[in-house]
Design an enzyme around this catalytic site. Structure first.
Site, mmCIF file in Angstrom:
data_model
loop_
_atom_site.group_PDB
_atom_site.id
_atom_site.type_symbol
_atom_site.label_atom_id
_atom_site.label_comp_id
_atom_site.label_asym_id
_atom_site.label_seq_id
_atom_site.Cartn_x
_atom_site.Cartn_y
_atom_site.Cartn_z
ATOM 1 C CD GLN A 87 100.383 10.904 -79.795
ATOM 2 O OE1 GLN A 87 99.439 11.535 -79.140
ATOM 3 N NE2 GLN A 87 101.119 11.386 -80.561
ATOM 4 C CG ASP A 97 95.568 12.425 -89.363
ATOM 5 O OD1 ASP A 97 96.764 11.960 -88.968
ATOM 6 O OD2 ASP A 97 94.861 13.314 -89.110
ATOM 7 C CD GLU A 98 95.477 11.113 -85.094
ATOM 8 O OE1 GLU A 98 96.171 10.195 -84.545
ATOM 9 O OE2 GLU A 98 95.433 12.053 -84.664
ATOM 10 C CE LYS A 153 98.138 14.118 -86.820
ATOM 11 N NZ LYS A 153 97.031 13.596 -86.055
ATOM 12 C CB THR A 154 98.215 18.904 -88.669
ATOM 13 O OG1 THR A 154 97.617 18.197 -87.733
ATOM 14 C CG2 THR A 154 97.119 19.425 -89.660
ATOM 15 N NE ARG A 163 98.512 14.895 -75.333
ATOM 16 C CZ ARG A 163 98.859 14.904 -76.693
ATOM 17 N NH1 ARG A 163 98.185 15.648 -77.418
ATOM 18 N NH2 ARG A 163 99.871 13.996 -77.026
#
Length: 723
Positions: free
Chosen positions: A261, A230-231, A45-46, A607
């Site tokens: 998420q 973002d997010e 994503k980043t 994770r």
């Protein structure tokens, strides 16, 4: 990049472009119009966000000052700046990149006078906000015991997250909300007089600025040709409305997030914001990033099978080019102590294979679960860190509880007495404490001895004297019970009779339920010791051992704290009904609460890079009572082909007082008597509940009418054939 007419020759950028998969590249090239990038866990994503930002700059579609990029944390903002700088080969001047709050501060400083503020306005932190609310409560003669300031502050903050100014609130539903509403109006007026705002006001004032001054809004909608967020799944109502207003200009808004998420509903995040993106922005393109670069295929398969049970989602399936890998291991244990022992054994085994402790994490649903892991690691000498919060014995409520125990065991402990003398509040003010301290120093005696002597004089009077006399009487009474009460029972009495437990029960803040759970776990810990003195000695040694300097440590944290992190090995503890999904989430949120809990489980699983281990305990002490626990429903939802299931671990003799009731009086059925297939009405034996007959069968679960304890639902792993 002919699809968008971009003409970029920067070699660093072109090299980066070669490393992207087709979906990532499409997200970067689709620069015009509304775009929602559904970025699954570990899908880069980043990289997509920063490369897209660099593409807009390098193609000269916009100057830096014409781009608005919004993140949720300062860390994420700094990382984006660093990556963009590397990609374009130099610093970026004038870019509007930062958190929602930092961007709003920048706007408000320019237009403060339009809101009746000066540009030099002060931003209050949480402590300042609470102090101001306390002043208002006192001036309005509101009972701060019935309406604690922290609770009122939480309600006000929640209203601000929902973009509700005092004039938009009608008919508060409860006494708490009515009190909060009254304080809210005065609080906002007081802030204006002080030329101050709090964090909730930063976005709220920006909304008012944009809605009341169309020329200001037009300036920014014209300026920002491209908006990146973002997010997006974590936005609250106020942030959502703020973004909608700014995006109505060019329409070039790109939101990146993952509906699977969204785990912060309890603090105001609205998953509906991301789910209705297509409705909010007609003609929007949705691109799914599904290729995962983090986890092995079995971990992804398990996570995807689990989250597929949710109905409130767009839907996507993570996949990886990695073949094989370890299956997700599901390990049943007898109780929480065995759970900690098995996990610690696994950690040691991995360490012997030269695995870094830094790359191991234990993820729990509730903070109180960390204690047994902490104590096991200390016993084995395994260094660890607690992320996102203090270690168990360093938590505020545990330090307070320890102080009560210390003053009962050791009357001369002045530090402990000072800590608990007005906690909970007893009307003992600063001036009274000064008198006590002064006399103790003059006479070179302990604080409690000084207090006892002063009760015979008139130096202390009124309510304070009555309260101190009552406290001294209680301490002496508790001290006389040291030999007549079990240590855990006495600790519970002390916390209840002192009013300390009641203080947190009356507290309506979001932290209060967790603090109460920690206090229950504190009493559970004491139950394992012969007396309170031995327990205090144990805690002292534990605290001494926590001050190591090693940097290679196992990470312990809650599932919420783990979002955004990744580790080679992840241990997911306490997956059982009554703990995960958390009953409070189910009670307050219903089906929506269950789906958020399932998303939390999904976040925990994703994770892990190489291995994930899920553990559950057949017995868990809740409210200081041993209860038979069933595995979490989430375990049943994990695909069999991606998991390895060991439903009961090693069994150990239970010789401590903390063992489940009646266990020592029962004998474990011989393994030769255990079997996999049972019949209705068959007579069986259970280690905890004794003899009974099966009344229903449901996979690994049996419903048994026990002769002495009645109807129970248990795992068949714990059942043997009766002789």
């Amino acid at each position: 990049m002919s699809t968008t007419g971009l003409n970029i020759t920067n070699p660093v950028f072109l090299e980066q472009l070669k490393t992207l998969n087709p979906a990532q590249r499409q997200a970067i090239e689709s620069t015009e119009g509304p775009l929602l990038v559904l970025a699954g866990a570990g899908t880069g994503k980043t990289r997509v966000l920063t490369t897209r930002l660099a593409a807009i700059l390098l193609s000269r579609k916009a100057w830096p000052s014409q781009i608005l990029a919004v993140t949720f944390t300062n860390k994420a903002a700094h990382e984006m700046i660093a990556r963009v700088t590397e990609l374009i080969g130099g610093p970026v001047e004038g870019l509007w990149l930062g958190t929602f709050h930092s961007i709003c501060v920048r706007i408000l400083r320019r237009h403060a006078e339009l809101l009746g503020l000066q540009s030099s306005f002060t931003i209050l932190d949480t402590d300042d906000q609470l102090r101001l609310i306390k002043q208002i409560i006192k001036a309005e003669e509101i009972d701060d015991k019935k309406f604690p300031p922290r609770v009122l502050a939480s309600i006000i903050s929640l209203w601000k997250d929902r973009a509700l100014t005092p004039d938009k609130i009608s008919d508060p539903a409860s006494d708490f909300e009515r009190a909060a509403f009254r304080i809210y109006r005065i609080y906002q007026d007081r802030l204006k007089v002080l030329n101050a705002v709090d964090f909730g006001d930063l976005i709220l004032h920006c909304l008012k600025l944009f809605t009341d001054h169309s020329d200001v809004l037009a300036h920014y909608t014209t300026q920002f040709r491209y908006i990146l967020v973002d997010e997006y799944q974590d936005t609250n109502v106020a942030q959502y409305l703020w973004l909608r207003l700014l995006a109505q200009g060019s329409g070039n808004v790109c939101c990146v997030g993952d509906d699977d998420q969204s785990i912060y509903g309890w603090r105001g995040a609205e998953i509906g914001n991301i789910l209705r993106f297509e409705k909010d922005f007609p003609g929007a393109i949705i691109i799914r990033l599904e290729q995962n670069y983090r986890s092995n295929a079995h971990i992804l398969g398990a996570a995807s099978g689990l989250i597929a049970q949710n109905t409130g989602r767009f839907g996507k399936t993570l996949w990886t080019e990695q073949n094989g890998g370890e299956k997700v291991r599901i390990q049943g244990t007898w109780d929480g102590e065995e759970e900690a022992r098995i996990v610690a054994d696994e950690v040691e085994a991995l360490q012997r294979k030269n695995q870094s402790l830094n790359q191991m994490a234990i993820l729990v649903r509730a903070g109180f679960q960390t204690r047994e892991f902490e104590e096991r690691f200390i016993t084995l000498g395994i260094p660890y860190r607690v992320i996102g919060g203090p270690r168990f014995y360093e938590r505020l409520e545990i330090r307070d509880a320890l102080a009560y125990i210390r003053i009962v065991v050791q009357p001369n402990d002045s530090l402990a007495f000072e800590r608990i003398v007005n906690t909970p509040r007893r009307g003992i003010g600063t001036s009274t404490l000064q008198i006590l301290h002064q006399y103790a120093r003059l006479e070179e005696i302990s604080l409690i001895e000084a207090t006892s002597r002063l009760m015979e004089t008139d130096e202390v009077r009124g309510k304070a004297k009555t309260a101190l006399q009552g406290l001294l009487y209680d301490i002496e009474r508790w001290r006389n019970q040291l030999k007549t009460h079990e240590p855990g029972e006495l600790a519970r009495l002390i916390l209840d009779e002192s009013g300390y437990t009641g203080m947190w029960q009356a507290d309506k803040s979001p932290e209060a339920p967790g603090r109460l759970e920690n206090l229950k776990e504190f009493v559970n810990a004491i139950d394992e010791f012969e007396n309170l003195s031995t327990f205090l000695e144990h805690v002292s040694l534990v605290m001494e051992n926590t001050h190591g300097t090693r940097s290679d440590m196992v990470n312990i944290m809650t599932l919420h704290s783990a979002k955004g992190l990744e580790f080679n090995s992840v241990f997911l503890a306490g997956w059982e009904e009554g703990l995960f999904p958390h009953p409070r989430a189910l009670g307050e949120g219903g089906d929506a609460g269950l789906e958020e809990e399932r998303r939390l489980a999904y976040v925990g699983l994703t994770r892990a890079r190489e291995r994930a281990m899920i553990t559950f305990a057949a017995n868990r002490r809740i409210h200081n009572q041993w209860q038979s626990s069933l595995p979490s429903r989430f375990i049943d939802e994990l695909p069999l082909e991606n998991t390895e299931r060991i439903m009961l671990g090693r069994r150990h003799p239970f010789i401590r007082r903390s063992s489940p009731p009646k266990l020592q009086a029962l004998k474990e059925p011989s393994r030769s008597l255990q079997k996999k297939d049972f019949q209705l009405q068959e007579r069986v034996f259970h280690m905890k509940f004794g003899y009974g007959r099966i009344v229903s069968l449901d996979g690994d679960k049996l419903e048994i009418e026990f002769e002495h304890t009645g109807l129970k639902k248990v795992m068949k792993s714990f059942v043997g054939v009766a002789k």
